[in-house]
Motif scaffolding. Structure first.
Motif, PDB file in Angstrom:
ATOM      1  N   HIS A  53       0.828  -1.044  -0.213  1.00 11.31           N
ATOM      2  CA  HIS A  53       0.187   0.023   0.108  1.00 11.31           C
ATOM      3  C   HIS A  53       0.919   1.228   0.074  1.00 11.31           C
ATOM      4  CE1 HIS A  53      -3.750  -2.277   0.738  1.00 11.31           C
ATOM      5  NE2 HIS A  53      -3.104  -3.070   1.706  1.00 11.31           N
ATOM      6  N   GLY A  54       2.066   1.122   0.261  1.00 14.61           N
ATOM      7  CA  GLY A  54       2.979   2.241   0.247  1.00 14.61           C
ATOM      8  C   GLY A  54       4.247   2.068   0.657  1.00 14.61           C
ATOM      9  N   MET A 439       0.754  14.775   3.244  1.00 18.39           N
ATOM     10  CA  MET A 439       2.300  15.068   2.577  1.00 18.39           C
ATOM     11  C   MET A 439       3.246  13.903   3.094  1.00 18.39           C
ATOM     12  SD  MET A 439       2.036  19.227   2.993  1.00 18.39           S
ATOM     13  CE  MET A 439       3.709  19.517   2.940  1.00 18.39           C
ATOM     14  N   THR A 440       2.912  13.392   4.245  1.00 16.34           N
ATOM     15  CA  THR A 440       3.936  12.481   4.739  1.00 16.34           C
ATOM     16  C   THR A 440       3.779  11.192   3.961  1.00 16.34           C
ATOM     17  OG1 THR A 440       2.252  11.566   6.538  1.00 16.34           O
ATOM     18  CG2 THR A 440       3.730  13.475   7.185  1.00 16.34           C
ATOM     19  N   GLY A 441       2.565  11.062   3.652  1.00 19.87           N
ATOM     20  CA  GLY A 441       2.795   9.712   2.559  1.00 19.87           C
ATOM     21  C   GLY A 441       2.161   8.728   3.316  1.00 19.87           C
ATOM     22  N   GLU A 442       1.797   7.497   2.789  1.00 19.49           N
ATOM     23  CA  GLU A 442       1.241   6.286   3.026  1.00 19.49           C
ATOM     24  C   GLU A 442       2.213   4.951   3.118  1.00 19.49           C
ATOM     25  OE1 GLU A 442      -2.030   5.256   0.639  1.00 19.49           O
ATOM     26  OE2 GLU A 442      -3.518   6.773   1.515  1.00 19.49           O
ATOM     27  N   THR A 443       2.037   4.528   4.391  1.00 17.74           N
ATOM     28  CA  THR A 443       3.030   3.049   4.499  1.00 17.74           C
ATOM     29  C   THR A 443       2.237   2.185   4.542  1.00 17.74           C
ATOM     30  OG1 THR A 443       4.884   2.407   5.693  1.00 17.74           O
ATOM     31  CG2 THR A 443       2.932   3.428   7.137  1.00 17.74           C
ATOM     32  N   THR A 444       2.803   0.922   4.475  1.00 19.12           N
ATOM     33  CA  THR A 444       2.167  -0.630   4.643  1.00 19.12           C
ATOM     34  C   THR A 444       2.463  -0.930   6.242  1.00 19.12           C
ATOM     35  OG1 THR A 444       2.070  -0.849   2.251  1.00 19.12           O
ATOM     36  CG2 THR A 444       1.676  -2.790   3.499  1.00 19.12           C
ATOM     37  N   VAL A 445       1.403  -1.426   6.780  1.00 16.31           N
ATOM     38  CA  VAL A 445       1.468  -1.958   8.204  1.00 16.31           C
ATOM     39  C   VAL A 445       1.052  -3.545   8.098  1.00 16.31           C
ATOM     40  CG1 VAL A 445       1.006  -1.811  10.326  1.00 16.31           C
ATOM     41  CG2 VAL A 445       1.557   0.249   9.239  1.00 16.31           C
ATOM     42  N   SER A 466      -3.166 -15.125  11.053  1.00 21.59           N
ATOM     43  CA  SER A 466      -3.585 -14.820  10.019  1.00 21.59           C
ATOM     44  C   SER A 466      -2.840 -13.353   9.735  1.00 21.59           C
ATOM     45  CB  SER A 466      -5.068 -14.443   9.381  1.00 21.59           C
ATOM     46  OG  SER A 466      -5.650 -13.827  10.253  1.00 21.59           O
ATOM     47  N   TYR A 467      -2.221 -13.026   8.578  1.00 19.75           N
ATOM     48  CA  TYR A 467      -1.740 -11.573   8.404  1.00 19.75           C
ATOM     49  C   TYR A 467      -2.333 -10.958   7.033  1.00 19.75           C
ATOM     50  CZ  TYR A 467       1.900 -14.150  11.083  1.00 19.75           C
ATOM     51  OH  TYR A 467       2.645 -14.433  12.096  1.00 19.75           O
ATOM     52  N   GLN A 468      -2.673  -9.480   7.437  1.00 19.53           N
ATOM     53  CA  GLN A 468      -3.401  -8.602   6.558  1.00 19.53           C
ATOM     54  C   GLN A 468      -2.452  -7.311   6.453  1.00 19.53           C
ATOM     55  OE1 GLN A 468      -7.109  -7.546   7.643  1.00 19.53           O
ATOM     56  NE2 GLN A 468      -7.568  -6.510   5.635  1.00 19.53           N
ATOM     57  N   GLU A 469      -2.031  -7.063   5.267  1.00 20.44           N
ATOM     58  CA  GLU A 469      -1.545  -5.522   4.822  1.00 20.44           C
ATOM     59  C   GLU A 469      -2.530  -4.589   5.086  1.00 20.44           C
ATOM     60  OE1 GLU A 469      -1.503  -8.269   2.848  1.00 20.44           O
ATOM     61  OE2 GLU A 469       0.336  -9.082   2.778  1.00 20.44           O
ATOM     62  N   VAL A 470      -2.248  -3.616   5.644  1.00 21.61           N
ATOM     63  CA  VAL A 470      -3.239  -2.682   5.698  1.00 21.61           C
ATOM     64  C   VAL A 470      -2.267  -1.054   5.692  1.00 21.61           C
ATOM     65  CG1 VAL A 470      -4.977  -3.615   7.204  1.00 21.61           C
ATOM     66  CG2 VAL A 470      -2.898  -2.189   8.468  1.00 21.61           C
ATOM     67  N   LYS A 471      -2.898  -0.412   5.123  1.00 23.27           N
ATOM     68  CA  LYS A 471      -2.443   0.832   4.758  1.00 23.27           C
ATOM     69  C   LYS A 471      -2.591   2.190   5.865  1.00 23.27           C
ATOM     70  CE  LYS A 471      -5.647   3.160   1.717  1.00 23.27           C
ATOM     71  NZ  LYS A 471      -5.834   3.732   0.564  1.00 23.27           N
ATOM     72  N   ARG A 472      -1.691   2.939   6.133  1.00 27.44           N
ATOM     73  CA  ARG A 472      -2.079   3.870   7.056  1.00 27.44           C
ATOM     74  C   ARG A 472      -0.823   5.185   6.625  1.00 27.44           C
ATOM     75  NH1 ARG A 472      -0.178   4.609  12.942  1.00 27.44           N
ATOM     76  NH2 ARG A 472       0.361   6.701  12.159  1.00 27.44           N
ATOM     77  N   ASN A 473      -1.499   6.369   6.961  1.00 28.33           N
ATOM     78  CA  ASN A 473      -0.530   7.443   6.896  1.00 28.33           C
ATOM     79  C   ASN A 473       0.749   7.455   7.723  1.00 28.33           C
ATOM     80  OD1 ASN A 473      -2.269   8.216   5.197  1.00 28.33           O
ATOM     81  ND2 ASN A 473      -2.313  10.437   5.701  1.00 28.33           N
ATOM     82  N   LEU A 474       1.931   7.934   7.223  1.00 29.33           N
ATOM     83  CA  LEU A 474       3.097   7.846   8.186  1.00 29.33           C
ATOM     84  C   LEU A 474       2.815   8.600   9.505  1.00 29.33           C
ATOM     85  CD1 LEU A 474       5.894   6.564   8.141  1.00 29.33           C
ATOM     86  CD2 LEU A 474       6.674   9.024   7.366  1.00 29.33           C
TER      87      LEU A 474
END
Length: 558
Positions: A53-54, A439-445, A466-474
Motif C-alpha cells: 500500500h505504500g 504530505m507524509t505519505g502512506e506506508t504499509t503495516v 493470519s496476516y493482513q496488509e493495511v495502509k496508514r499515513n506515516l
C-alpha cells in the motif's frame, strides 16, 4: 582442519578428540533438529507483502544530505536528531523557495527567522512586525555581515528611511502607463481581491491619469511628485475640481502637447454627471487618505534608497519593513506597493551566455516575509514564484496555516506548489493537519490476527494466525495535531524545543526538532549586538534618470 589434526595427533590425544567430537556432533544434531521443527511449524505461513500500500518512511541522514540540508551556508529550516541523540542544524542554500506553516507563538521566530537573519550574509527584505527582528539582527548584519541596514517604518517620525513609489514610474518611456496602472491598482485594491465594482474601476482609471499628470507637472514646475501630492491636487480647497479636469486636458505635459492618457482621464471626469463624478472622486480620495498622516507623508515624499540597491549596491543591503501592530492594517496598502515593486523591478532582466543564464546582480536577495498572507493577495508574488529564483531572489514565506493562505489566494493557490521546501510546526486546525498527514505519505503495516479455539475451561485445541496488509499515513491527522510543541514557562518563554516536520520535494519527510537561537552560544552572542541607533541611508539617485522636460523633441528611453 579438525580432521587433519585428528589424523596427526589422535593417537596422542584420543580423549580430547572424543570429547570435542561428541560435543560437535551433539550441537550439529541439535541445530538440524531445530531447523526441522521450525520448518514444520512455518511451512504453511504466508509471507506478508510489506510494500503493498505504500513505502513512506522518515528521512534518514543520507536523505537529508541528498536534499542539501547539511550545507554550511543558506537559510535555516530546522533541526534533526540522529540515532545517537545529536542535534544537527539543517540549512538550505539552493535558489528554491521555502514555505513555513506555523501558528502564532509556536517558535518560528526564535527557531527559523532569527537564526537565518543572524547567518545570511547576502541582501534581505524582512517584514518585521513590532521591530523585534531589527533589534535582534540588524546589529550583526551591519557589523559582521557587511550589510547596509535600512529601516523603513512609515509611521515613525524619526527612525525611518524614505521611499517614494512615484520615483519608480518610468516616465517618458513606453512603460509609464503600465507602471502607473500597476501602482493605481495596488492603491485601490488594498486586499488584493480585484476591482470588483464600478467605483473601484473608475477611481483606478482616474488615479492613473492623476499620477502621470502630477509627475510631468512636478518635473516642469520644479516640485517633487508623490502620492501625498496627488491627494493634495484632488483635494485642493482653493479651486473647483472642474478646473483640475480642464487642466489635465490642456496642460503641456511633453513638448508642448498634452499627454493623451492624462487628457482622456480629465475628459472622462468632465463628461460624467456631477453626482457620478463626485462619487468617483470621493472613492479615489478615500484610498489616498493614508497619506494625509504627516508622518507617513514625510516618509513617502522622497527616497533615501533605490530598489535596485538591494541587489546592485557595492555592499549587501538589508531592508526591514517595520509596522507596529496598531498601524498594520492602515499601512498594508503601502507595504503591498513596496513588496510589489521590489519583485517587479528586480526580476526584469536575465542575461544568457553559452546557452546558460548569467547572474547580472551583485548580491542574492532573501525575501523573508513573516505573516505573508496578511499582505493580502499579491498577484505578482503568485505569478513570479515560478521564475524569480533565476533572478537571484529566494522567498521564505511564513503563514499560520493552510486556511490563512487559502483565504488570501484561494483553494487553487500556486504558492505551495512553487515552494520546494515546506516546514510545519504543530498545527491548530484540522484541515492543516490533514494536509500535513497527506504530505507524509502512506506506508504499509502488516496486521496479525490470532484465533484460538477449544473447550471452555480446558486446553486450547487450535490456534491460527493470519496476516493482513493495511495502509496508514506515516503520521495521521490526530498525530499531527498532537505533534509536541515547545515547552514554556509561566511567563510564556520557551524552555524546551518542540518537534517539527520538514518536507523536501522528491524525498521522504523528515521528523525534526526546533532550533532555539537563545540556547545556542553563537546565535545568542550575535543577537546581543545592539542595533544601530539610526538607519543607513544610501542616497541613491532615482532608478530611472528622468529626462528634463523641454520643448525639444524627446529622446524616448526604452
Amino acid at each position: 582442519m579438525i580432521l587433519v589434526w585428528a589424523a596427526k595427533w589422535y593417537d596422542e590425544f584420543p580423549r580430547e578428540f572424543m570429547y570435542s567430537g561428541s560435543l560437535g556432533v551433539l550441537v550439529g544434531c541439535g541445530f538440524v533438529f531445530a531447523i526441522v521443527i521450525y520448518q514444520v511449524f512455518t511451512r504453511h505461513k504466508v509471507k506478508a507483502e510489506e510494500k503493498m500500500h505504500g513505502t513512506a518512511r522518515w528521512a534518514e541522514k543520507r536523505d537529508l544530505e541528498d536534499a542539501g540540508f547539511f550545507d554550511n551556508e543558506g537559510v535555516y529550516v530546522g533541526g534533526w536528531v540522529d540515532s545517537s541523540g545529536t542535534l544537527h542544524y539543517l540549512r538550505h542554500e539552493g535558489p528554491e523557495h521555502i514555505l513555513c506553516l506555523a501558528p502564532t507563538r509556536s517558535g518560528k521566530g526564535v527557531g527559523l527567522v532569527i537564526p537565518t537573519l543572524l547567518s545570511w550574509r547576502h541582501s534581505a527584505v524582512i517584514t518585521d512586525l513590532k521591530g523585534e527582528l531589527w533589534a535582534l539582527t540588524a546589529g550583526w548584519r551591519q557589523e559582521h555581515a557587511g550589510n547596509k541596514v535600512l529601516r523603513f517604518e512609515p509611521a515613525s517620525a524619526t527612525a525611518s528611511v524614505k521611499f517614494n513609489p512615484l520615483d519608480y514610474i518610468r516616465v517618458a518611456t513606453e512603460n509609464e502607463v503600465g507602471d502607473a496602472q500597476n501602482l493605481a491598482t495596488l492603491i485601490v485594491d488594498p486586499d488584493g481581491k480585484g476591482l470588483q465594482d464600478h467605483w473601484q474601476k473608475t477611481s483606478q482609471s482616474l488615479l492613473v491619469g492623476c499620477i502621470l499628470h502630477i509627475i510631468y507637472k512636478a518635473k516642469r514646475e520644479g516640485f517633487v511628485a508623490s502620492l501625498p501630492a496627488v491627494d493634495d491636487m484632488l483635494a485642493d480647497p482653493s479651486r473647483p475640481v472642474s478646473e483640475l479636469w480642464e487642466e489635465m486636458t490642456t496642460y503641456p505635459h511633453w513638448n508642448g502637447e498634452v499627454h493623451p492618457l492624462v487628457a482622456a482621464s480629465g475628459r472622462d471626469m468632465l463628461d460624467r454627471p456631477e453626482q457620478e463624478g463626485g462619487s468617483v472622486l470621493s472613492t479615489a480620495k478615500s484610498y489616498l487618505s493614508l497619506y494625509r498622516d504627516p508622518v507617513v507623508r514625510r516618509n513617502v515624499e522622497s527616497s533615501d534608497f533605490s530598489i535596485k540597491d538591494l541587489m546592485h549596491h557595492d555592499s549587501p543591503v538589508s531592508l526591514y519593513i517595520v509596522t507596529q501592530p496598531n498601524d498594520k492594517d492602515r499601512l498594508k496598502p503601502l507595504i503591498r506597493v513596496v513588496v510589489n515593486m521590489i519583485i517587479r523591478l528586480l526580476a526584469d532582466k536575465m542575461d544568457f551566455e553559452n546557452g546558460r543564464p548569467v547572474a547580472h546582480y551583485k548580491h542574492r536577495l532573501l525575501m523573508m516575509l513573516d505573516e505573508f498572507p496578511a499582505l493580502g493577495k499579491l498577484d505578482i508574488m503568485q505569478e513570479s514564484l515560478a521564475f524569480v529564483a533565476g533572478y537571484g531572489l529566494k522567498c521564505y514565506l511564513i503563514v499560520q496555516d493552510t486556511a490563512q493562505l487559502n483565504a488570501a489566494y484561494g483553494r487553487d493557490e500556486s504558492i505551495t506548489s512553487n515552494c520546494h521546501v515546506r516546514i510545519a510546526y504543530a498545527p491548530n486546525r484540522m484541515d492543516t493537519a490533514q494536509a500535513l498527514s497527506t504530505m507524509t505519505g502512506e506506508t504499509t503495516v502488516v496486521k496479525e490476527s490470532v484465533t484460538e479455539s477449544g473447550k471452555r475451561g480446558g486446553r486450547l485445541d487450535n490456534v491460527s494466525r493470519s496476516y493482513q496488509e493495511v495502509k496508514r499515513n506515516l503520521l495521521t491527522p490526530d498525530e499531527c495535531l498532537r505533534l509536541p510543541g515547545p515547552k514554556k514557562d509561566a511567563t510564556g518563554g520557551i524552555v524546551e524545543a518542540g518537534d517539527m516536520l520538514i518536507f523536501s520535494a522528491g524525498r521522504p519527510a523528515a521528523y525534526g526538532k526546533q532550533i532555539l537561537y537563545f540556547m545556542d552560544p553563537a546565535f545568542s552572542a550575535r543577537a546581543k549586538i545592539p542595533a544601530p541607533a539610526k538607519s543607513d541611508r544610501l542616497h541613491s539617485a532615482r532608478p530611472v534618470d528622468l529626462p528634463v522636460i523641454t520643448e525639444q523633441e524627446p529622446e524616448i528611453i526604452v
